[in-house]
Design a protein around this motif. Structure first.
Motif, PDB file in Angstrom:
ATOM      1  N   ASN A   4       0.831  -1.202   0.000  1.00 53.68           N
ATOM      2  CA  ASN A   4       0.000   0.000   0.000  1.00 53.68           C
ATOM      3  C   ASN A   4       0.868   1.256   0.000  1.00 53.68           C
ATOM      4  N   GLY A   5       1.950   1.254   0.768  1.00 49.60           N
ATOM      5  CA  GLY A   5       2.867   2.401   0.773  1.00 49.60           C
ATOM      6  C   GLY A   5       3.489   2.639  -0.595  1.00 49.60           C
ATOM      7  N   LEU A   6       3.860   1.565  -1.272  1.00 41.13           N
ATOM      8  CA  LEU A   6       4.413   1.694  -2.622  1.00 41.13           C
ATOM      9  C   LEU A   6       3.353   2.212  -3.592  1.00 41.13           C
ATOM     10  N   ARG A   7       2.102   1.814  -3.388  1.00 43.95           N
ATOM     11  CA  ARG A   7       1.007   2.348  -4.215  1.00 43.95           C
ATOM     12  C   ARG A   7       0.884   3.855  -4.029  1.00 43.95           C
ATOM     13  N   GLU A   8       1.017   4.322  -2.800  1.00 47.33           N
ATOM     14  CA  GLU A   8       0.899   5.756  -2.527  1.00 47.33           C
ATOM     15  C   GLU A   8       2.045   6.535  -3.178  1.00 47.33           C
ATOM     16  N   LEU A  13       3.724  10.126  -7.690  1.00 47.57           N
ATOM     17  CA  LEU A  13       4.549  10.367  -8.878  1.00 47.57           C
ATOM     18  C   LEU A  13       3.671  10.510 -10.117  1.00 47.57           C
ATOM     19  N   ASN A  14       2.619   9.727 -10.211  1.00 50.55           N
ATOM     20  CA  ASN A  14       1.703   9.800 -11.339  1.00 50.55           C
ATOM     21  C   ASN A  14       1.046  11.181 -11.418  1.00 50.55           C
ATOM     22  N   VAL A  15       0.571  11.696 -10.292  1.00 54.63           N
ATOM     23  CA  VAL A  15      -0.060  13.020 -10.250  1.00 54.63           C
ATOM     24  C   VAL A  15       0.972  14.110 -10.543  1.00 54.63           C
ATOM     25  N   LEU A  16       2.182  13.960 -10.027  1.00 57.80           N
ATOM     26  CA  LEU A  16       3.246  14.927 -10.285  1.00 57.80           C
ATOM     27  C   LEU A  16       3.578  14.983 -11.778  1.00 57.80           C
ATOM     28  N   PRO A  30      -4.759  11.942 -16.624  1.00 62.40           N
ATOM     29  CA  PRO A  30      -5.132  11.380 -15.321  1.00 62.40           C
ATOM     30  C   PRO A  30      -5.734   9.983 -15.422  1.00 62.40           C
ATOM     31  N   ASP A  31      -6.238   9.619 -16.599  1.00 61.98           N
ATOM     32  CA  ASP A  31      -6.789   8.278 -16.812  1.00 61.98           C
ATOM     33  C   ASP A  31      -5.692   7.225 -16.971  1.00 61.98           C
ATOM     34  N   GLN A  32      -4.466   7.649 -17.258  1.00 63.27           N
ATOM     35  CA  GLN A  32      -3.340   6.718 -17.418  1.00 63.27           C
ATOM     36  C   GLN A  32      -2.795   6.394 -16.029  1.00 63.27           C
ATOM     37  N   LYS A  33      -3.144   5.238 -15.518  1.00 65.39           N
ATOM     38  CA  LYS A  33      -2.742   4.846 -14.164  1.00 65.39           C
ATOM     39  C   LYS A  33      -1.350   4.219 -14.121  1.00 65.39           C
ATOM     40  N   THR A  35       2.195   4.442 -14.197  1.00 68.28           N
ATOM     41  CA  THR A  35       3.177   5.506 -14.052  1.00 68.28           C
ATOM     42  C   THR A  35       4.383   5.291 -14.951  1.00 68.28           C
ATOM     43  N   ALA A  36       4.802   4.046 -15.132  1.00 69.62           N
ATOM     44  CA  ALA A  36       5.950   3.774 -16.010  1.00 69.62           C
ATOM     45  C   ALA A  36       5.648   4.203 -17.440  1.00 69.62           C
ATOM     46  N   ASN A  37       4.439   3.936 -17.925  1.00 63.25           N
ATOM     47  CA  ASN A  37       4.068   4.364 -19.279  1.00 63.25           C
ATOM     48  C   ASN A  37       4.006   5.884 -19.371  1.00 63.25           C
ATOM     49  N   LYS A  38       3.465   6.505 -18.352  1.00 66.82           N
ATOM     50  CA  LYS A  38       3.361   7.967 -18.347  1.00 66.82           C
ATOM     51  C   LYS A  38       4.762   8.581 -18.315  1.00 66.82           C
ATOM     52  N   TRP A  39       5.655   8.006 -17.518  1.00 67.16           N
ATOM     53  CA  TRP A  39       7.037   8.484 -17.444  1.00 67.16           C
ATOM     54  C   TRP A  39       7.711   8.344 -18.812  1.00 67.16           C
ATOM     55  N   SER A  40       7.508   7.205 -19.479  1.00 70.82           N
ATOM     56  CA  SER A  40       8.108   6.986 -20.808  1.00 70.82           C
ATOM     57  C   SER A  40       7.650   8.042 -21.805  1.00 70.82           C
ATOM     58  N   ALA A  41       6.353   8.346 -21.787  1.00 72.50           N
ATOM     59  CA  ALA A  41       5.815   9.359 -22.701  1.00 72.50           C
ATOM     60  C   ALA A  41       6.435  10.726 -22.410  1.00 72.50           C
ATOM     61  N   PHE A  42       6.585  11.059 -21.145  1.00 68.55           N
ATOM     62  CA  PHE A  42       7.169  12.343 -20.777  1.00 68.55           C
ATOM     63  C   PHE A  42       8.644  12.406 -21.180  1.00 68.55           C
ATOM     64  N   GLN A  43       9.373  11.340 -20.943  1.00 70.99           N
ATOM     65  CA  GLN A  43      10.788  11.295 -21.334  1.00 70.99           C
ATOM     66  C   GLN A  43      10.923  11.438 -22.849  1.00 70.99           C
ATOM     67  N   HIS A  44      10.056  10.785 -23.583  1.00 74.40           N
ATOM     68  CA  HIS A  44      10.072  10.893 -25.045  1.00 74.40           C
ATOM     69  C   HIS A  44       9.821  12.343 -25.465  1.00 74.40           C
ATOM     70  N   TRP A  45       8.825  12.993 -24.848  1.00 69.81           N
ATOM     71  CA  TRP A  45       8.499  14.378 -25.182  1.00 69.81           C
ATOM     72  C   TRP A  45       9.694  15.295 -24.947  1.00 69.81           C
ATOM     73  N   ARG A  46      10.382  15.121 -23.841  1.00 64.89           N
ATOM     74  CA  ARG A  46      11.494  16.031 -23.564  1.00 64.89           C
ATOM     75  C   ARG A  46      12.812  15.569 -24.177  1.00 64.89           C
TER      76      ARG A  46
END
Length: 142
Positions: A4-8, A13-16, A30-33, A35-46
């Motif tokens: 549960n702590g790791l989920r939090e 990080l997902n919201v950030l 916000p629908d993308q739960k 976080t690894a996929n969201k991080w990958s997309a952000f890294q690709h963008w930058r």
């Protein structure tokens, strides 16, 4: 409790990531739960290398194993492997390799591994905070 702590941590990080994307006038997801996929997309963008992806994915699997399976490993990283990669490094500090378990083993995490995992999330958040504030992030030791 650790699952549960790791989920939090992952949710924060997902919201950030969403907030950082909004700041850069990108479409927040916000629908993308995942976080690894969201991080990958952000890294690709930058235009940054895909750092932390492997570990974020391993942390997601580890979190789910602890939360849903009581820590007992029921499957490997993929259908074709019998090994499960945890989201924390091997006991030897600085080895760079993530700890591996075999299907059927219990996924345990030591106090030192848990502290290092929290430091990892801090490292990623510090990187994003630099994006949010327009400042280069200060190095975060882990």
């Amino acid at each position: 409790m650790i699952g549960n702590g790791l989920r939090e941590l992952d949710r924060f990080l997902n919201v950030l990531l969403d907030e950082t994307m909004t700041l850069h006038r990108l479409r927040a997801r916000p629908d993308q739960k995942n976080t690894a996929n969201k991080w990958s997309a952000f890294q690709h963008w930058r235009g940054a290398p895909l750092s932390h992806d492997k570990r974020l994915r391993a942390l997601g699997r580890s979190r789910n194993c602890l939360f849903y399976c009581g820590g007992y490993i029921t499957r490997g990283d993929s259908r074709s492997t019998r090994f499960f990669t945890a989201g924390w490094p091997e006991a030897e500090a600085g080895s760079g390799r993530l700890r591996e378990f075999v299907i059927g083993e219990f996924l345990d995490i030591s106090v030192a591994e848990l502290a290092e995992t929290c430091a990892f999330y801090r490292l990623v958040a510090t990187d994003l905070f630099g994006e949010l504030s327009g400042n280069r992030p200060r190095p975060c030791r882990i």
